[in-house]
Design an enzyme around this catalytic site. Sequence first.
Site, PDB file in Angstrom:
ATOM      1  N   TYR A 168      31.296 -22.851 -32.321  1.00 28.10           N
ATOM      2  CA  TYR A 168      32.380 -22.572 -31.377  1.00 28.10           C
ATOM      3  C   TYR A 168      33.049 -23.879 -30.927  1.00 28.10           C
ATOM      4  O   TYR A 168      34.285 -24.000 -30.897  1.00 28.10           O
ATOM      5  CB  TYR A 168      31.768 -21.812 -30.202  1.00 28.10           C
ATOM      6  CG  TYR A 168      32.699 -21.433 -29.090  1.00 28.10           C
ATOM      7  CD1 TYR A 168      33.611 -20.397 -29.266  1.00 28.10           C
ATOM      8  CD2 TYR A 168      32.649 -22.079 -27.858  1.00 28.10           C
ATOM      9  CE1 TYR A 168      34.452 -20.028 -28.222  1.00 28.10           C
ATOM     10  CE2 TYR A 168      33.482 -21.717 -26.828  1.00 28.10           C
ATOM     11  CZ  TYR A 168      34.384 -20.689 -27.011  1.00 28.10           C
ATOM     12  OH  TYR A 168      35.214 -20.337 -25.980  1.00 28.10           O
ATOM     13  N   LYS A 172      36.856 -24.976 -31.506  1.00 25.46           N
ATOM     14  CA  LYS A 172      37.720 -25.157 -30.336  1.00 25.46           C
ATOM     15  C   LYS A 172      38.343 -26.545 -30.308  1.00 25.46           C
ATOM     16  O   LYS A 172      39.495 -26.708 -29.893  1.00 25.46           O
ATOM     17  CB  LYS A 172      36.926 -24.889 -29.052  1.00 25.46           C
ATOM     18  CG  LYS A 172      36.639 -23.408 -28.808  1.00 25.46           C
ATOM     19  CD  LYS A 172      37.901 -22.580 -28.901  1.00 25.46           C
ATOM     20  CE  LYS A 172      37.869 -21.303 -28.093  1.00 25.46           C
ATOM     21  NZ  LYS A 172      39.093 -20.498 -28.327  1.00 25.46           N
TER      22      LYS A 172
END
Length: 307
Positions: A168, A172
Amino acid sequence: MSNSTIDFKGRVAIVTGAGGGLGRQHALALAARGARVVVNDLGGARDGSGGSVSAAQAVVDEIEAAGGEAMANGASVTDFEAVQAMVKQAVDAWGRVDILVNNAGILRDKSFAKMELADFKLVVDVHLMGAVNCTKAVWALMNEQKYGRIVMTTSSSGLYGNFGQSNYGAAKLALVGLMQTLSIEGAKNDIRVNCLAPTAATRMTEGLMPQEVLDALKPEAVVPAMLVLAAENAPNRTILCAGAGTFEAAHITLTQGAWLGIGADTPEQLAARLAEVTSREGEIVPQSGSAQGSNEVGKAMANARKG
Ligand code: NAD
């Protein structure tokens, strides 16, 4: 009280992952301020499994009940053809797309030691490639319109790291990299690209924070930052952090560093002067990657002239 109201009358917005959580609040707020909104959501579970357009339709019903205009779309942001069809749906109905809020996302948290590569790739696919697909699908149109506002949803996990979120966090921060270049390429046609790093209590944060903290973190408290980044007066190339009514900006800075030359003992010199090279005194934010490179060459040239 500010004397200029943020108003989206005549504007068309697409908000991805807007069937719940932050995306729902973004869509409701844009519509309440006059935008016609495509409410996109795959309608899957937190880990990205399953799907139905009913989550998006429920938000459209809410917007319409409040007197706004919206349409539901169930495309997965990972499916470029479906995303192109979503953009066509908006253009056919409303003639343009002014605002894209890349918000859709999933989690597959595990420590890196235990993480399957398939879970790494899936998270990168939804967050990074999902935003790439949606941005690519509106890019030519926004260039023709000579107007566009794009918001990438990044995260503190990408900016600063969090245990169990290597997939993640990588995805991101990749969105920050995407924003850095698109904000440069889009500027000549008034396409402004920015990042939003939200903190909010949604199903994505369930079980990750204590209940009293979750209570303080209403998703609505993030929305003002998105509205500012989507507005006509939006900045360009900003990373805005928002949560619980607090707003901050993150910067990717560069230290003044030191020119050490190219010699046999440069590694030893660098090790000895690491504190000076990494000192944050006088740090800057370069205007581009090539500006940073020029900075390095500039220091070398200045030293060559001195010597
Ligand atoms: P959420 O799970 O409530 O919302 C995400 C939405 O995206 C869901 O409605 C889901 O159905 C949709 N979605 C997932 N995959 C999709 C796909 N392939 N195509 C279309 N839609 C899809 O979570 P949230 O907290 O509201 O998160 C919104 C965004 O904010 C995400 O990008 C998330 O990473 C980011 N974010 C949230 C926080 C936080 O504190 N909540 C912090 C940092 C970043």
